[in-house]
Motif scaffolding. Sequence first.
Motif, PDB file in Angstrom:
ATOM      1  N   ILE A  40       0.828  -1.213   0.000  1.00 54.38           N
ATOM      2  CA  ILE A  40       0.000   0.000   0.000  1.00 54.38           C
ATOM      3  C   ILE A  40       0.863   1.265   0.000  1.00 54.38           C
ATOM      4  O   ILE A  40       0.490   2.279  -0.591  1.00 54.38           O
ATOM      5  CB  ILE A  40      -1.010  -0.035   1.180  1.00 54.38           C
ATOM      6  N   GLN A  41       2.045   1.194   0.616  1.00 53.67           N
ATOM      7  CA  GLN A  41       2.938   2.345   0.661  1.00 53.67           C
ATOM      8  C   GLN A  41       3.500   2.675  -0.717  1.00 53.67           C
ATOM      9  O   GLN A  41       3.854   3.817  -0.990  1.00 53.67           O
ATOM     10  CB  GLN A  41       4.093   2.094   1.648  1.00 53.67           C
ATOM     11  N   LEU A  51       4.616   3.899   9.837  1.00 53.93           N
ATOM     12  CA  LEU A  51       4.866   3.308  11.151  1.00 53.93           C
ATOM     13  C   LEU A  51       4.558   1.819  11.136  1.00 53.93           C
ATOM     14  O   LEU A  51       5.074   1.060  11.952  1.00 53.93           O
ATOM     15  CB  LEU A  51       4.024   4.010  12.212  1.00 53.93           C
ATOM     16  N   ALA A  52       3.714   1.395  10.185  1.00 53.88           N
ATOM     17  CA  ALA A  52       3.296   0.000  10.114  1.00 53.88           C
ATOM     18  C   ALA A  52       4.299  -0.877   9.383  1.00 53.88           C
ATOM     19  O   ALA A  52       4.412  -2.063   9.675  1.00 53.88           O
ATOM     20  CB  ALA A  52       1.931  -0.102   9.436  1.00 53.88           C
ATOM     21  N   VAL A  53       5.002  -0.307   8.405  1.00 55.04           N
ATOM     22  CA  VAL A  53       5.939  -1.086   7.591  1.00 55.04           C
ATOM     23  C   VAL A  53       7.291  -0.361   7.553  1.00 55.04           C
ATOM     24  O   VAL A  53       7.526   0.477   6.684  1.00 55.04           O
ATOM     25  CB  VAL A  53       5.386  -1.305   6.159  1.00 55.04           C
ATOM     26  N   PRO A  57       8.934   2.952   1.351  1.00 55.51           N
ATOM     27  CA  PRO A  57       9.451   4.184   0.754  1.00 55.51           C
ATOM     28  C   PRO A  57       8.778   5.434   1.304  1.00 55.51           C
ATOM     29  O   PRO A  57       7.607   5.414   1.676  1.00 55.51           O
ATOM     30  CB  PRO A  57       9.125   4.012  -0.732  1.00 55.51           C
ATOM     31  N   VAL A  58       9.561   6.496   1.350  1.00 53.29           N
ATOM     32  CA  VAL A  58       9.066   7.805   1.756  1.00 53.29           C
ATOM     33  C   VAL A  58       9.220   8.718   0.550  1.00 53.29           C
ATOM     34  O   VAL A  58      10.280   8.783  -0.068  1.00 53.29           O
ATOM     35  CB  VAL A  58       9.862   8.354   2.959  1.00 53.29           C
ATOM     36  N   LEU A  59       8.179   9.401   0.232  1.00 50.30           N
ATOM     37  CA  LEU A  59       8.134  10.245  -0.947  1.00 50.30           C
ATOM     38  C   LEU A  59       8.894  11.548  -0.731  1.00 50.30           C
ATOM     39  O   LEU A  59       8.660  12.249   0.254  1.00 50.30           O
ATOM     40  CB  LEU A  59       6.663  10.545  -1.247  1.00 50.30           C
ATOM     41  N   SER A  60       9.803  11.860  -1.638  1.00 54.67           N
ATOM     42  CA  SER A  60      10.486  13.156  -1.595  1.00 54.67           C
ATOM     43  C   SER A  60       9.655  14.173  -2.373  1.00 54.67           C
ATOM     44  O   SER A  60       8.793  13.809  -3.181  1.00 54.67           O
ATOM     45  CB  SER A  60      11.876  13.048  -2.225  1.00 54.67           C
TER      46      SER A  60
END
Length: 154
Positions: A40-41, A51-53, A57-60
């Motif tokens: 889903i991320q 926080l769940a996984v 990835p974190v979007l820039s």
Amino acid sequence: MSQYPIQAFLAGTGRDGAGRVLKDILAYDDPHIEGVHDFIQWCFPLHEASLAVPGAPVLSRAEAEAIRSDPAALSGLRAALGRMTRFYAETDGWLRAYDHNHLRITRILSALSDFLGPEPAAEFHAFVTARNAKAGGPVNATSLRYWNSALRGA
């Protein structure tokens, strides 16, 4: 090919952290959608860490702009929205006081607001809240507040 992994994944030319392409996830049956927690991320990226996984990835800011200007990536996002909408239409397990799908819905609303704008986000919000109402309103008030905040982009 994009220099950005989430953009490439959404555009159908890249793989997620588990090596899947978007087409693989779109073909998941409902039990897979329910049971697999690390896709889903990628389908609905955010600027905050999950926080769940851990390790998702974190979007820039730069990648978000690249996605917004890439018709193929936006098409992939819409396809993921279609699959998740079908999941929430065809299943009832998330219609209870507390469920991990409530977090997913918040994520979806936030990503839709960010990438596709207020109308698609409002349509999805109306859909999930109507499903909740039809089921007698089992979703907890905190989750509903988060959905409303995500809809407003707060």
